[in-house]
Design a protein around this motif. Structure first.
Motif, PDB file in Angstrom:
ATOM      1  N   ILE A 109       0.837  -1.206   0.000  1.00 50.21           N
ATOM      2  CA  ILE A 109       0.000   0.000   0.000  1.00 50.21           C
ATOM      3  C   ILE A 109       0.869   1.252   0.000  1.00 50.21           C
ATOM      4  CG2 ILE A 109      -1.647   1.321   1.383  1.00 50.21           C
ATOM      5  CD1 ILE A 109      -2.794  -1.378   2.319  1.00 50.21           C
ATOM      6  N   ALA A 110       1.946   1.247   0.787  1.00 43.59           N
ATOM      7  CA  ALA A 110       2.825   2.413   0.808  1.00 43.59           C
ATOM      8  C   ALA A 110       3.440   2.683  -0.559  1.00 43.59           C
ATOM      9  CB  ALA A 110       3.922   2.204   1.856  1.00 43.59           C
ATOM     10  N   ALA A 111       3.691   1.618  -1.320  1.00 42.24           N
ATOM     11  CA  ALA A 111       4.338   1.787  -2.622  1.00 42.24           C
ATOM     12  C   ALA A 111       3.351   2.040  -3.750  1.00 42.24           C
ATOM     13  CB  ALA A 111       5.171   0.534  -2.942  1.00 42.24           C
ATOM     14  N   HIS A 112       2.155   1.450  -3.672  1.00 43.42           N
ATOM     15  CA  HIS A 112       1.240   1.484  -4.816  1.00 43.42           C
ATOM     16  C   HIS A 112      -0.129   2.071  -4.505  1.00 43.42           C
ATOM     17  CE1 HIS A 112       4.285  -1.090  -6.564  1.00 43.42           C
ATOM     18  NE2 HIS A 112       4.088  -1.992  -5.611  1.00 43.42           N
ATOM     19  N   GLY A 113      -0.391   2.440  -3.263  1.00 45.70           N
ATOM     20  CA  GLY A 113      -1.685   2.991  -2.914  1.00 45.70           C
ATOM     21  C   GLY A 113      -2.733   1.907  -2.693  1.00 45.70           C
ATOM     22  N   LEU A 114      -3.985   2.359  -2.582  1.00 49.95           N
ATOM     23  CA  LEU A 114      -5.069   1.450  -2.209  1.00 49.95           C
ATOM     24  C   LEU A 114      -5.842   0.881  -3.396  1.00 49.95           C
ATOM     25  CD1 LEU A 114      -6.573   3.409   0.808  1.00 49.95           C
ATOM     26  CD2 LEU A 114      -5.498   1.161   0.913  1.00 49.95           C
ATOM     27  N   SER A 115      -5.634   1.436  -4.571  1.00 50.26           N
ATOM     28  CA  SER A 115      -6.509   1.072  -5.684  1.00 50.26           C
ATOM     29  C   SER A 115      -6.443  -0.413  -6.019  1.00 50.26           C
ATOM     30  CB  SER A 115      -6.168   1.904  -6.927  1.00 50.26           C
ATOM     31  OG  SER A 115      -4.811   1.709  -7.291  1.00 50.26           O
ATOM     32  N   ALA A 121      -0.735   2.287   7.379  1.00 47.06           N
ATOM     33  CA  ALA A 121      -0.573   2.379   5.924  1.00 47.06           C
ATOM     34  C   ALA A 121      -1.911   2.655   5.239  1.00 47.06           C
ATOM     35  CB  ALA A 121       0.050   1.090   5.385  1.00 47.06           C
ATOM     36  N   VAL A 122      -2.966   1.985   5.702  1.00 47.00           N
ATOM     37  CA  VAL A 122      -4.290   2.204   5.112  1.00 47.00           C
ATOM     38  C   VAL A 122      -4.760   3.636   5.357  1.00 47.00           C
ATOM     39  CG1 VAL A 122      -6.726   1.557   5.254  1.00 47.00           C
ATOM     40  CG2 VAL A 122      -4.968  -0.218   5.238  1.00 47.00           C
ATOM     41  N   VAL A 123      -4.636   4.114   6.580  1.00 43.58           N
ATOM     42  CA  VAL A 123      -5.092   5.464   6.913  1.00 43.58           C
ATOM     43  C   VAL A 123      -4.281   6.508   6.158  1.00 43.58           C
ATOM     44  CG1 VAL A 123      -5.347   7.143   8.761  1.00 43.58           C
ATOM     45  CG2 VAL A 123      -6.014   4.764   9.135  1.00 43.58           C
ATOM     46  N   ASP A 124      -2.968   6.319   6.092  1.00 39.69           N
ATOM     47  CA  ASP A 124      -2.130   7.277   5.356  1.00 39.69           C
ATOM     48  C   ASP A 124      -2.521   7.327   3.883  1.00 39.69           C
ATOM     49  OD1 ASP A 124      -0.801   7.833   7.684  1.00 39.69           O
ATOM     50  OD2 ASP A 124       0.951   6.586   7.226  1.00 39.69           O
ATOM     51  N   ALA A 125      -2.809   6.161   3.292  1.00 33.10           N
ATOM     52  CA  ALA A 125      -3.208   6.135   1.884  1.00 33.10           C
ATOM     53  C   ALA A 125      -4.563   6.815   1.683  1.00 33.10           C
ATOM     54  CB  ALA A 125      -3.250   4.690   1.381  1.00 33.10           C
ATOM     55  N   LEU A 126      -5.490   6.635   2.619  1.00 31.87           N
ATOM     56  CA  LEU A 126      -6.773   7.331   2.525  1.00 31.87           C
ATOM     57  C   LEU A 126      -6.583   8.845   2.663  1.00 31.87           C
ATOM     58  CD1 LEU A 126      -9.016   4.948   4.688  1.00 31.87           C
ATOM     59  CD2 LEU A 126      -9.201   5.323   2.212  1.00 31.87           C
ATOM     60  N   ASP A 127      -5.695   9.246   3.538  1.00 33.17           N
ATOM     61  CA  ASP A 127      -5.417  10.673   3.720  1.00 33.17           C
ATOM     62  C   ASP A 127      -4.829  11.268   2.444  1.00 33.17           C
ATOM     63  OD1 ASP A 127      -5.219  13.109   4.948  1.00 33.17           O
ATOM     64  OD2 ASP A 127      -3.382  12.638   6.041  1.00 33.17           O
ATOM     65  N   ILE A 128      -3.936  10.542   1.799  1.00 34.53           N
ATOM     66  CA  ILE A 128      -3.347  11.013   0.534  1.00 34.53           C
ATOM     67  C   ILE A 128      -4.426  11.134  -0.534  1.00 34.53           C
ATOM     68  CG2 ILE A 128      -1.785  10.348  -1.336  1.00 34.53           C
ATOM     69  CD1 ILE A 128       0.027   9.089   0.821  1.00 34.53           C
ATOM     70  N   ALA A 129      -5.327  10.152  -0.594  1.00 34.42           N
ATOM     71  CA  ALA A 129      -6.416  10.210  -1.573  1.00 34.42           C
ATOM     72  C   ALA A 129      -7.324  11.400  -1.305  1.00 34.42           C
ATOM     73  CB  ALA A 129      -7.214   8.905  -1.535  1.00 34.42           C
TER      74      ALA A 129
END
Length: 551
Positions: free
Chosen positions: A433-439, A459-467
């Motif tokens: 997830i850190a490398a490729h995101g949540l998609s 990692a999940v929360v950080d990716a949602l925050d980035i989105a």
């Protein structure tokens, strides 16, 4: 009622039976008038009077029926009663389960229907019994949702089964519980033999599982005694019971099953034998596979040469190979995949000079066979539960899936991850997830243990925050957000509270996206806090109420 010379008592005469009155009522008194003895034809009022007389007469002539026997009392449930707060929470969850889903925006309130399984798991793990007054609602919830049934019926306990026996709509509970409710003492050989020969199918499956757990050889003997007389679908289910405690002692029985008249039975027997690296079938598959896949040193550097089978002969079919490929698959690649999948993975280390799985999956494969070969190795690693091969085929989480050493398929990566320890699995998905995101991570998250550990949750929360900061709508992340509500550690709620504010919309952002994200994070935080409250309510010491809700 107007006066008439037709009196009700006149219609007690035998000539006007109840059936004749019904006929006059259906056809009408104009077409079928009443004809009492010595009286004029009667109209509608007379018909009603006559019907009233007949009704009273029929009721007066009835003999009292014998009262139905009362059901046996409900059995005792020795488990402790729920704390009062937990009982109220269960009532709230069950009352809300039928609420219609809102259209469009979900709002900030937690989805209580998604929390019922977690509540039941917690209550069951802590050994509580359900309140008697909530058993009907609990059984109704299990009837409506098959995913709830194992947890709901385990929590309902003996009183739930007793209640289910009184209502045909809850018969599913009796069927589901038959494996446990009718399991005999496996220490009593006569009881075991009698149930095996006379029991219902579900009872026999449960019996075989129980005997297998205690004495694998005894279970195998039990199955062999009636094998030739069983139906094909029953043989398949019984054979599947041998997965538990599978060992070399089962090989002779499974070899005989390779000659079964049912293709599904033969295929399952071959699959079980291929999971035994020392079995004769595994050796036969290894010989076939290594005749097709070999080292190629033509140019000095080692590569993998592949020559797929040209036929699927009867011996191969007896060993479980399916000769006809699915639509869109070539025959030779289909046969090759089955051979490699069934061959012991250790044979490749021997064939390629002691190379490790990481080195093997990195070797070039000639003539475009890499995808087929690596996919078959993936299936073999899952079948043989080999974590070393799984790590090699998954590769580093930072590597793009298309460039990975083994497989680009996220579905295959998910199955490979399931062979790894839960902590290692979570760290790998966090890195992905850190490398490729949540998609592309939804399938991978589905095989991670719950609750997610710290690195994965962050990692999940950080990716949602980035989105969210990217300014797009959260719709494409709704599946991950729903998983987070159920799988994040509730202790993360306070850390996430900062994300519930509505951010400033960046230039080019979708109109109103910040508000939707704020709403989604508010729902996430409130759900986590509700899960924490549920856990605390079930951890309360002492019982504040009785089963009937009284204090």
């Amino acid at each position: 009622m107007p006066a008439t010379d037709f009196t009700p008592t006149t219609y007690g005469a035998p000539m006007e039976t109840w059936e004749e009155l019904v006929t006059s009522a259906l056809l009408g008194t104009d077409r079928r008038p009443l004809r009492p003895t010595g009286g004029a034809a009667g109209g509608p009022a007379a018909l009603l009077d006559a019907a009233a007389v007949h009704t009273v007469r029929r009721r007066a002539g009835l003999r009292p029926a014998v009262g139905a026997a009362l059901p046996a009392p409900a059995p005792d449930d020795p488990r402790p009663a729920l704390p009062a707060a937990a009982r109220d929470r269960l009532a709230q969850l069950l009352a809300d389960r039928s609420a219609p889903p809102g259209g469009g925006r979900r709002g900030t309130a937690p989805d209580l229907t998604e929390l019922i399984p977690q509540w039941l798991a917690l209550a069951g793990a802590r050994g509580f019994r359900p309140p008697a007054e909530l058993l009907p609602a609990l059984l109704d919830a299990a009837r409506a949702r098959t995913d709830l049934r194992p947890l709901a019926l385990a929590f309902a306990g003996p009183r739930g089964l007793w209640l289910a026996s009184l209502n045909p709509e809850w018969r599913f509970a009796l069927r589901a519980s038959s494996r446990v409710a009718h399991r005999p003492d496996t220490e009593d050989p006569e009881a075991v033999r009698r149930l095996w020969e006379e029991g219902l199918f579900a009872e026999r499956v449960a019996l075989l599982d129980a005997v297998r757990e205690r004495d694998p050889a005894a279970a195998r003997s039990l199955l062999a005694a009636t094998w030739s007389t069983e139906r094909a679908e029953d043989r398949l289910m019984f054979l599947d019971s041998l997965r538990a405690r599978l060992s070399g002692a089962d090989e002779a029985f499974l070899e005989e099953a390779l000659a079964d008249r049912s293709r599904n039975v033969r295929s399952t027997a071959a699959q079980l034998l291929s999971a035994l690296p020392e079995s004769a079938l595994a050796r036969r598959m290894a010989a076939r596979a290594t005749s097709c896949v070999n080292p190629d040193r033509t140019d000095g550097a080692v590569s993998i040469a592949v020559e797929a089978p040209h036929e699927c002969d009867p011996a191969m079919q007896r060993d479980g190979l399916v000769p006809v490929p699915p639509s869109g698959r070539g025959e030779r690649s289909w046969w090759l995949g089955q051979l490699v999948e069934a061959a012991p993975l250790d044979v490749w280390r021997e064939t390629f000079g002691g190379r490790t799985p990481q080195e093997l999956v990195s070797l070039p494969v000639a003539d475009g066979w890499a995808g087929e070969l690596h996919a078959a190795w993936c299936r073999a690693a899952v079948r043989q539960r080999d974590p070393e091969w799984a790590r090699a085929l998954i590769g580093a989480p930072s590597t793009p899936p298309a460039d990975g050493p083994g497989t680009a398929s996220l579905a295959e990566r998910s199955t490979l991850l399931s062979t790894l320890p839960s902590g290692e699995r979570a760290l790998w998905v966090a890195g992905f997830i850190a490398a490729h995101g949540l998609s592309e991570a939804f399938q991978l998250l589905g095989v991670c243990a719950v609750p997610w550990d710290g690195p994965l949750g962050r990692a999940v929360v950080d990716a949602l925050d980035i989105a969210r900061d990217a300014g797009s709508y959260p719709w494409s992340f709704s599946g991950v957000m729903g998983l987070a509500e159920r799988c994040l550690n509730p202790a993360e709620a306070d850390r996430l509270a900062v994300l519930t504010t509505t951010p400033d919309e960046p230039e080019g952002a979708s109109p109103g996206a910040g508000g939707y994200w704020s709403e989604a994070f508010q729902r996430l935080v409130s759900t986590l806090r509700l899960r924490a409250a549920m856990d605390a309510e079930l951890a309360e010491d002492g019982q504040e109420g009785n089963d009937d809700g009284t204090v």
